[in-house]
Design a protein around this motif. Structure first.
Motif, PDB file in Angstrom:
ATOM      1  N   ASP A   1      -5.574  12.085 -13.795  1.00 49.01           N
ATOM      2  CA  ASP A   1      -4.892  10.693 -14.201  1.00 49.01           C
ATOM      3  C   ASP A   1      -4.188  10.253 -13.104  1.00 49.01           C
ATOM      4  O   ASP A   1      -4.249   9.142 -13.020  1.00 49.01           O
ATOM      5  N   LEU A   2      -4.005  11.002 -12.064  1.00 48.15           N
ATOM      6  CA  LEU A   2      -3.445  10.309 -10.925  1.00 48.15           C
ATOM      7  C   LEU A   2      -4.453   9.595 -10.310  1.00 48.15           C
ATOM      8  O   LEU A   2      -4.096   8.743  -9.651  1.00 48.15           O
ATOM      9  N   ARG A   3      -5.726  10.210 -10.159  1.00 47.25           N
ATOM     10  CA  ARG A   3      -6.886   9.514  -9.437  1.00 47.25           C
ATOM     11  C   ARG A   3      -7.096   8.011 -10.449  1.00 47.25           C
ATOM     12  O   ARG A   3      -7.287   6.802  -9.981  1.00 47.25           O
ATOM     13  N   ARG A   4      -6.996   8.271 -11.645  1.00 49.03           N
ATOM     14  CA  ARG A   4      -7.239   6.882 -12.610  1.00 49.03           C
ATOM     15  C   ARG A   4      -6.176   5.889 -12.425  1.00 49.03           C
ATOM     16  O   ARG A   4      -6.344   5.015 -12.070  1.00 49.03           O
TER      17      ARG A   4
ATOM     18  N   TRP B   1       0.703  -1.270   0.000  1.00 50.08           N
ATOM     19  CA  TRP B   1      -0.072   0.171  -0.045  1.00 50.08           C
ATOM     20  C   TRP B   1       0.852   1.396  -0.057  1.00 50.08           C
ATOM     21  O   TRP B   1       0.220   2.380  -0.103  1.00 50.08           O
ATOM     22  N   ARG B   2       2.099   1.129  -0.023  1.00 48.93           N
ATOM     23  CA  ARG B   2       2.833   2.323   0.277  1.00 48.93           C
ATOM     24  C   ARG B   2       2.660   3.415  -1.113  1.00 48.93           C
ATOM     25  O   ARG B   2       2.411   4.574  -0.745  1.00 48.93           O
ATOM     26  N   SER B   3       2.801   2.950  -2.446  1.00 51.46           N
ATOM     27  CA  SER B   3       2.659   3.814  -3.369  1.00 51.46           C
ATOM     28  C   SER B   3       1.295   4.457  -3.293  1.00 51.46           C
ATOM     29  O   SER B   3       1.047   5.566  -3.695  1.00 51.46           O
ATOM     30  N   LEU B   4       0.363   3.483  -3.074  1.00 52.34           N
ATOM     31  CA  LEU B   4      -1.103   4.178  -3.037  1.00 52.34           C
ATOM     32  C   LEU B   4      -1.245   5.136  -2.131  1.00 52.34           C
ATOM     33  O   LEU B   4      -1.995   6.034  -2.343  1.00 52.34           O
ATOM     34  N   ARG B   5      -0.795   4.885  -0.771  1.00 54.81           N
ATOM     35  CA  ARG B   5      -0.680   6.092   0.003  1.00 54.81           C
ATOM     36  C   ARG B   5      -0.036   7.329  -0.277  1.00 54.81           C
ATOM     37  O   ARG B   5      -0.645   8.429   0.136  1.00 54.81           O
ATOM     38  N   GLU B   6       1.260   7.223  -0.961  1.00 57.63           N
ATOM     39  CA  GLU B   6       1.671   8.323  -1.240  1.00 57.63           C
ATOM     40  C   GLU B   6       1.157   8.936  -2.546  1.00 57.63           C
ATOM     41  O   GLU B   6       1.170  10.281  -2.483  1.00 57.63           O
ATOM     42  N   ALA B   7       0.420   8.494  -3.322  1.00 60.07           N
ATOM     43  CA  ALA B   7      -0.276   8.948  -4.448  1.00 60.07           C
ATOM     44  C   ALA B   7      -1.375   9.698  -3.831  1.00 60.07           C
ATOM     45  O   ALA B   7      -1.997  10.764  -4.222  1.00 60.07           O
ATOM     46  N   ARG B   8      -2.280   9.102  -3.053  1.00 56.51           N
ATOM     47  CA  ARG B   8      -3.183   9.723  -2.254  1.00 56.51           C
ATOM     48  C   ARG B   8      -2.632  11.335  -1.409  1.00 56.51           C
ATOM     49  O   ARG B   8      -3.367  12.231  -1.487  1.00 56.51           O
ATOM     50  N   ARG B   9      -1.539  11.197  -0.916  1.00 53.56           N
ATOM     51  CA  ARG B   9      -1.052  12.207  -0.227  1.00 53.56           C
ATOM     52  C   ARG B   9      -0.823  13.247  -1.207  1.00 53.56           C
ATOM     53  O   ARG B   9      -0.909  14.512  -1.153  1.00 53.56           O
ATOM     54  N   ALA B  10      -0.124  12.887  -2.304  1.00 61.64           N
ATOM     55  CA  ALA B  10       0.241  13.751  -3.586  1.00 61.64           C
ATOM     56  C   ALA B  10      -0.901  14.337  -4.227  1.00 61.64           C
ATOM     57  O   ALA B  10      -0.717  15.520  -4.430  1.00 61.64           O
ATOM     58  N   GLU B  11      -2.033  13.690  -4.465  1.00 55.47           N
ATOM     59  CA  GLU B  11      -3.122  14.134  -4.800  1.00 55.47           C
ATOM     60  C   GLU B  11      -3.902  15.235  -4.008  1.00 55.47           C
ATOM     61  O   GLU B  11      -4.039  16.349  -4.456  1.00 55.47           O
ATOM     62  N   ARG B  12      -3.632  15.197  -2.311  1.00 50.27           N
ATOM     63  CA  ARG B  12      -4.215  16.401  -1.684  1.00 50.27           C
ATOM     64  C   ARG B  12      -3.445  17.343  -1.979  1.00 50.27           C
ATOM     65  O   ARG B  12      -3.929  18.516  -1.807  1.00 50.27           O
ATOM     66  N   GLU B  13      -2.182  17.260  -1.835  1.00 51.89           N
ATOM     67  CA  GLU B  13      -1.097  18.331  -2.290  1.00 51.89           C
ATOM     68  C   GLU B  13      -1.351  19.158  -3.488  1.00 51.89           C
ATOM     69  O   GLU B  13      -1.251  20.348  -3.500  1.00 51.89           O
ATOM     70  N   LEU B  14      -1.439  18.278  -4.548  1.00 54.51           N
ATOM     71  CA  LEU B  14      -1.536  18.804  -5.788  1.00 54.51           C
ATOM     72  C   LEU B  14      -2.984  19.727  -5.824  1.00 54.51           C
ATOM     73  O   LEU B  14      -3.109  20.526  -6.969  1.00 54.51           O
ATOM     74  N   ALA B  15      -4.025  19.390  -5.309  1.00 50.89           N
ATOM     75  CA  ALA B  15      -5.301  20.178  -5.274  1.00 50.89           C
ATOM     76  C   ALA B  15      -5.147  21.364  -4.784  1.00 50.89           C
ATOM     77  O   ALA B  15      -5.910  22.351  -5.474  1.00 50.89           O
ATOM     78  N   ARG B  16      -4.024  21.939  -4.401  1.00 52.68           N
ATOM     79  CA  ARG B  16      -3.933  23.196  -3.770  1.00 52.68           C
ATOM     80  C   ARG B  16      -2.900  23.821  -4.841  1.00 52.68           C
ATOM     81  O   ARG B  16      -2.726  25.110  -4.408  1.00 52.68           O
TER      82      ARG B  16
END
Length: 309
Positions: A255-258, A99-114
Motif C-alpha cells: 500500500d505504501l508503493r500504491r 518531492w519531500r514526502s515522496l523521497r521519505e516514502a521511498r526511504r521508508a519503503e527500503r527500511e520496511l523491506a527489512r
C-alpha cells in the motif's frame, strides 16, 4: 501569448530545479517547509539588534516579495529572456517542496523491506501514508496557487509567510497570532480541500470515488487530503496521532508503493491544473502597457471646478 508561455516555462523549469535540488541537497532542513522560509528564518535569527528580531520576519517577507516583484517585472522587458526564465524558476523552486514526502516514502519503503514485525510494519506504513497524503497540501498547493494568481511575488510571499508563522519556534508571538486567525484556518482548509480533490481525481479508476458523509464525520479533525487518501486506498491512515478511516483494513508494504504512485499522479494533476490556471489568469487580465507607470495624473483643477458642471 508570450507572457503565458514565459510563465508556464518558469513553472516547468522550477519543477525540474526542485527535483534536482532534492537529489543533490535533499529537502530543506526541518522544520522549514521551503528554502525561502529557511533562509528568511535564519537571517531573522542572526539580526544583531535584539529589538528588531520580533519584527524582522515581517520586514524580510515584505522585502522578499518586493524583490520578486522587481524580478517578475524585469521578465516582461525585452532582452535576456532565457536567463531571466532560469532565475525566476530558481526563485519559484525555492518557494515549494514537491518531492519531500515522496523521497521519505521511498526511504521508508527500503527500511520496511527489512522489517519482520508485522505490527511495527503496519504502524509505520500508516504514518507514512498520512505524510504522503499531506505532502501535496503542505508542499505545493499554496505556492502553486499563489504563483498562478499573483505571479512570482505571490509564491514568494506565500513561502515567506511560512517563516512568519514561526518555523522552528511554535511558541513565537507571530506564530500565535497566525494560528489564532480565522482567515489562516480557512486558507488551510481550502488548501487541503484542493489536495484532497486532486487525490481522488488521480485515484479514479473504473468507478467514481467521492467522500461520503460517514467519511467526513469520521475524520472531522483530519485534513481532507488525508481523508481522501483513506478513501482512495481503502485503508486506514494515521495523521498527527489520529486514525482516519479506522473502519477500513490496515495497510501493508504494498500500500505504501500504491500511495507513492498515487501521490505522484496527484502532483502531475496539480501541475497541469496550475498551468491551466496561469493561462486563464493571464487571458483574463486587462492588457498592460510598458509605460503604465507614466500615466498622467488626474486634472484636479477641472474636477473641482464647479462651473464646469
Amino acid at each position: 501569448m508570450r507572457r503565458i508561455t514565459d510563465r508556464i516555462a518558469v513553472f516547468a523549469v522550477a519543477l525540474m530545479l526542485d527535483a534536482a535540488a532534492q537529489f543533490v541537497f535533499g529537502p530543506p532542513p526541518a522544520p522549514h517547509a521551503t528554502w525561502i522560509a529557511c533562509a528568511l528564518d535564519r537571517i531573522a535569527a542572526r539580526t544583531p539588534a535584539p529589538r528588531l528580531r520580533p519584527i524582522m520576519p515581517v520586514l524580510l517577507a515584505v522585502l522578499a516579495a518586493r524583490a520578486a516583484a522587481l524580478l517578475s517585472h524585469a521578465g516582461q522587458q525585452r532582452g535576456a529572456r532565457t536567463p531571466l526564465i532560469i532565475v525566476q524558476a530558481a526563485v519559484l523552486a525555492a518557494s515549494f517542496d514537491a518531492w519531500r514526502s515522496l523521497r521519505e516514502a521511498r526511504r521508508a519503503e527500503r527500511e520496511l523491506a527489512r522489517a519482520v514485525e508485522p505490527t511495527a510494519v503496519t504502524g509505520a506504513v500508516e504514518i507514512e501514508l498520512g505524510r504522503l497524503a499531506q505532502g501535496a497540501s503542505e508542499g505545493v498547493v499554496g505556492a502553486w496557487a499563489a504563483y498562478a494568481v499573483a505571479d512570482l511575488p505571490g509564491a514568494v510571499a506565500w513561502a515567506a509567510a511560512e517563516s512568519i508563522g514561526g518555523a522552528g519556534r511554535p511558541d513565537g508571538p507571530l506564530a500565535a497570532v497566525l494560528e489564532s486567525s480565522g482567515q489562516l484556518a480557512a486558507v488551510q482548509q481550502a488548501r487541503d480541500a484542493i489536495a484532497g480533490a486532486a487525490t481522488l481525481a488521480a485515484a479514479r479508476g473504473g468507478e467514481s470515488l467521492s467522500l461520503h458523509l460517514d467519511d467526513i464525520v469520521d475524520s472531522a479533525d483530519t485534513p481532507l487530503a488525508v481523508t481522501a487518501m483513506t478513501v482512495a486506498l481503502d485503508r486506514r491512515v494515521v495523521w498527527n496521532g489520529r486514525i482516519s478511516g479506522w473502519q477500513r483494513p490496515p495497510p501493508n508494504r504494498d500500500d505504501l508503493r500504491r500511495a507513492s504512485r498515487l501521490a505522484l499522479r496527484t502532483l502531475a494533476l496539480l501541475a497541469a491544473a496550475t498551468a491551466a490556471a496561469i493561462a486563464a489568469v493571464e487571458l483574463l487580465k486587462p492588457p498592460r502597457r510598458a509605460d503604465d507607470w507614466r500615466r498622467e495624473p488626474p486634472d484636479w483643477e477641472r474636477l473641482l471646478d464647479l462651473r464646469s458642471r
